[in-house]
Design a protein around this motif. Structure first.
Motif, PDB file in Angstrom:
ATOM      1  N   UNK A 132     -16.315 -10.786  -1.156  1.00 60.86           N
ATOM      2  CA  UNK A 132     -15.876 -11.980  -0.446  1.00 60.86           C
ATOM      3  C   UNK A 132     -15.051 -11.564   0.773  1.00 60.86           C
ATOM      4  N   UNK A 133     -15.499 -11.940   1.943  1.00 63.22           N
ATOM      5  CA  UNK A 133     -14.815 -11.573   3.178  1.00 63.22           C
ATOM      6  C   UNK A 133     -13.376 -12.074   3.189  1.00 63.22           C
ATOM      7  N   UNK A 134     -13.171 -13.333   2.767  1.00 67.11           N
ATOM      8  CA  UNK A 134     -11.837 -13.921   2.886  1.00 67.11           C
ATOM      9  C   UNK A 134     -10.821 -13.282   1.937  1.00 67.11           C
ATOM     10  N   UNK A 135     -11.255 -12.903   0.729  1.00 64.48           N
ATOM     11  CA  UNK A 135     -10.327 -12.250  -0.192  1.00 64.48           C
ATOM     12  C   UNK A 135      -9.935 -10.865   0.319  1.00 64.48           C
ATOM     13  N   UNK A 136     -10.911 -10.132   0.817  1.00 69.59           N
ATOM     14  CA  UNK A 136     -10.635  -8.803   1.339  1.00 69.59           C
ATOM     15  C   UNK A 136      -9.773  -8.877   2.592  1.00 69.59           C
ATOM     16  N   UNK A 137      -9.969  -9.914   3.403  1.00 70.21           N
ATOM     17  CA  UNK A 137      -9.116 -10.122   4.563  1.00 70.21           C
ATOM     18  C   UNK A 137      -7.660 -10.303   4.142  1.00 70.21           C
ATOM     19  N   UNK A 138      -7.417 -11.160   3.161  1.00 66.85           N
ATOM     20  CA  UNK A 138      -6.039 -11.405   2.714  1.00 66.85           C
ATOM     21  C   UNK A 138      -5.419 -10.145   2.124  1.00 66.85           C
ATOM     22  N   UNK A 139      -6.212  -9.410   1.332  1.00 70.96           N
ATOM     23  CA  UNK A 139      -5.716  -8.137   0.803  1.00 70.96           C
ATOM     24  C   UNK A 139      -5.373  -7.194   1.949  1.00 70.96           C
ATOM     25  N   UNK A 140      -6.218  -7.168   2.966  1.00 74.47           N
ATOM     26  CA  UNK A 140      -5.964  -6.327   4.124  1.00 74.47           C
ATOM     27  C   UNK A 140      -4.709  -6.730   4.871  1.00 74.47           C
ATOM     28  N   UNK A 141      -4.421  -8.027   4.911  1.00 69.22           N
ATOM     29  CA  UNK A 141      -3.197  -8.484   5.554  1.00 69.22           C
ATOM     30  C   UNK A 141      -1.963  -7.953   4.825  1.00 69.22           C
ATOM     31  N   UNK A 142      -2.033  -7.928   3.500  1.00 67.50           N
ATOM     32  CA  UNK A 142      -0.915  -7.367   2.732  1.00 67.50           C
ATOM     33  C   UNK A 142      -0.811  -5.866   2.980  1.00 67.50           C
ATOM     34  N   UNK A 143      -1.941  -5.176   2.990  1.00 65.10           N
ATOM     35  CA  UNK A 143      -1.923  -3.737   3.294  1.00 65.10           C
ATOM     36  C   UNK A 143      -1.335  -3.501   4.684  1.00 65.10           C
ATOM     37  N   UNK A 144      -1.730  -4.299   5.655  1.00 62.99           N
ATOM     38  CA  UNK A 144      -1.226  -4.157   7.026  1.00 62.99           C
ATOM     39  C   UNK A 144       0.287  -4.344   7.071  1.00 62.99           C
ATOM     40  N   UNK A 145       0.777  -5.345   6.359  1.00 66.17           N
ATOM     41  CA  UNK A 145       2.228  -5.570   6.312  1.00 66.17           C
ATOM     42  C   UNK A 145       2.943  -4.367   5.690  1.00 66.17           C
ATOM     43  N   UNK A 146       2.366  -3.797   4.643  1.00 77.18           N
ATOM     44  CA  UNK A 146       2.980  -2.636   3.985  1.00 77.18           C
ATOM     45  C   UNK A 146       2.996  -1.437   4.917  1.00 77.18           C
ATOM     46  N   UNK A 147       1.880  -1.194   5.577  1.00 79.55           N
ATOM     47  CA  UNK A 147       1.806  -0.074   6.518  1.00 79.55           C
ATOM     48  C   UNK A 147       2.833  -0.240   7.629  1.00 79.55           C
ATOM     49  N   UNK A 148       2.969  -1.447   8.153  1.00 85.35           N
ATOM     50  CA  UNK A 148       3.917  -1.668   9.245  1.00 85.35           C
ATOM     51  C   UNK A 148       5.361  -1.513   8.772  1.00 85.35           C
ATOM     52  N   UNK A 149       5.621  -1.771   7.498  1.00 84.16           N
ATOM     53  CA  UNK A 149       6.968  -1.589   6.951  1.00 84.16           C
ATOM     54  C   UNK A 149       7.277  -0.121   6.666  1.00 84.16           C
ATOM     55  N   UNK A 150       6.318   0.582   6.053  1.00 79.60           N
ATOM     56  CA  UNK A 150       6.590   1.918   5.539  1.00 79.60           C
ATOM     57  C   UNK A 150       6.175   3.049   6.469  1.00 79.60           C
ATOM     58  N   UNK A 151       5.150   2.853   7.264  1.00 76.23           N
ATOM     59  CA  UNK A 151       4.664   3.923   8.135  1.00 76.23           C
ATOM     60  C   UNK A 151       3.887   3.329   9.305  1.00 76.23           C
TER      61      UNK A 151
END
Length: 258
Positions: A156-175
């Motif tokens: 599902x494109x939309x679920x993977x997009x939302x998961x990616x948004x969380x990953x993006x937020x984590x990356x921007x916080x930690x590295x």
């Protein structure tokens, strides 16, 4: 910290989630509905896999004088005989405030129950609360698995997009340098390939998350069912600070705000 991603509810292997933080996504629409209901004052949400079990549990809670709402969806449609469906717009504060929502859906409630079998902590994610979920997952300090519900066993494109948004937020916080073309990712943040793919999907749609729903098969299907307002709502990014957490209570799960 390792970050992995499962593309569908069917890909859940409970033992592989042991000890990790799992974040479950069913953006259209179960997890968006759960986040909205709790943000609007719902006491707790009970995710049930099957319709008969949801009906039975709601009846039992009502018999115990618990103010309860019974909600269910199959194939995008409200289950016949159920007072409520799976639209987040059905749950403004005046409807859901102080009540328990018993919810069964086609994909999301299966993913939630599957993830909760072994994961140390299960959080409920969506576009609506992506940043708050990322912050909470980082504070927990465990490896993270993004669990996408998918649609009837399909990516599902939309679920993977939302998961990616969380990953993006984590990356921007930690590295944050991880996103630079000439940067070598730090050893403290280990992204599996699916997580990297989701991250770059999020970067593509970050400025227009609603557009992703127009491109997704399930999003187009809901649009053709006249549910454009639901899509608009679910596409809103970082609207709420609510982070729902799944807990086990006797024979069923409950979801409450952290």
């Amino acid at each position: 910290m390792r970050i992995d991603l499962l593309p569908t509810a069917e890909s859940i292997v409970p033992a592989e989630l042991a000890g990790c933080t799992a974040v479950v996504f069913d953006v259209l629409r179960a997890t968006s509905t759960i986040v909205t209901a709790l943000a609007h004052g719902c006491r707790r949400v009970v995710p049930v896999v099957d319709a008969s079990g949801a009906r039975e549990l709601a009846g039992r809670l009502a018999g115990e004088n618990t103010p309860v709402l019974l909600a269910g969806e199959r194939g995008g449609q409200k289950i016949p005989g159920f007072p409520y469906g799976n639209s987040p717009l059905e749950y403004p504060p005046e409807v859901v405030g102080g009540k328990v929502l018993v919810l069964t859906t086609s994909n999301g409630t299966r993913a939630l129950n599957g993830a909760a079998k072994e994961a140390h902590t299960v959080l409920v994610g969506s576009l609506l609360n992506a940043r708050a979920v990322a912050q909470k997952a980082c504070r927990l300090g465990r490896d993270i698995t993004m669990v996408c519900a998918g649609t009837q066993g399909q990516f599902s494109l939309e679920d993977t997009l939302a998961a990616g948004m969380v990953v993006l937020e984590i990356v921007e916080m930690l590295d944050p340098g991880w996103l630079c073309s000439n940067h070598q990712p730090s050893s403290s943040l280990d992204l599996a390939d699916f997580a990297v793919a989701a991250l770059h999907l999020a970067r593509t749609y970050r400025d227009n998350t609603r557009r992703a729903f127009d491109h997704s098969r399930h999003g187009r299907r809901l649009l053709n069912m006249g549910l454009a307002a639901d899509l608009d709502w679910c596409a809103s990014l970082n609207t709420f600070q609510v982070v729902p957490v799944v807990k086990k209570e006797s024979s069923y799960l409950i979801i409450e705000k952290c």
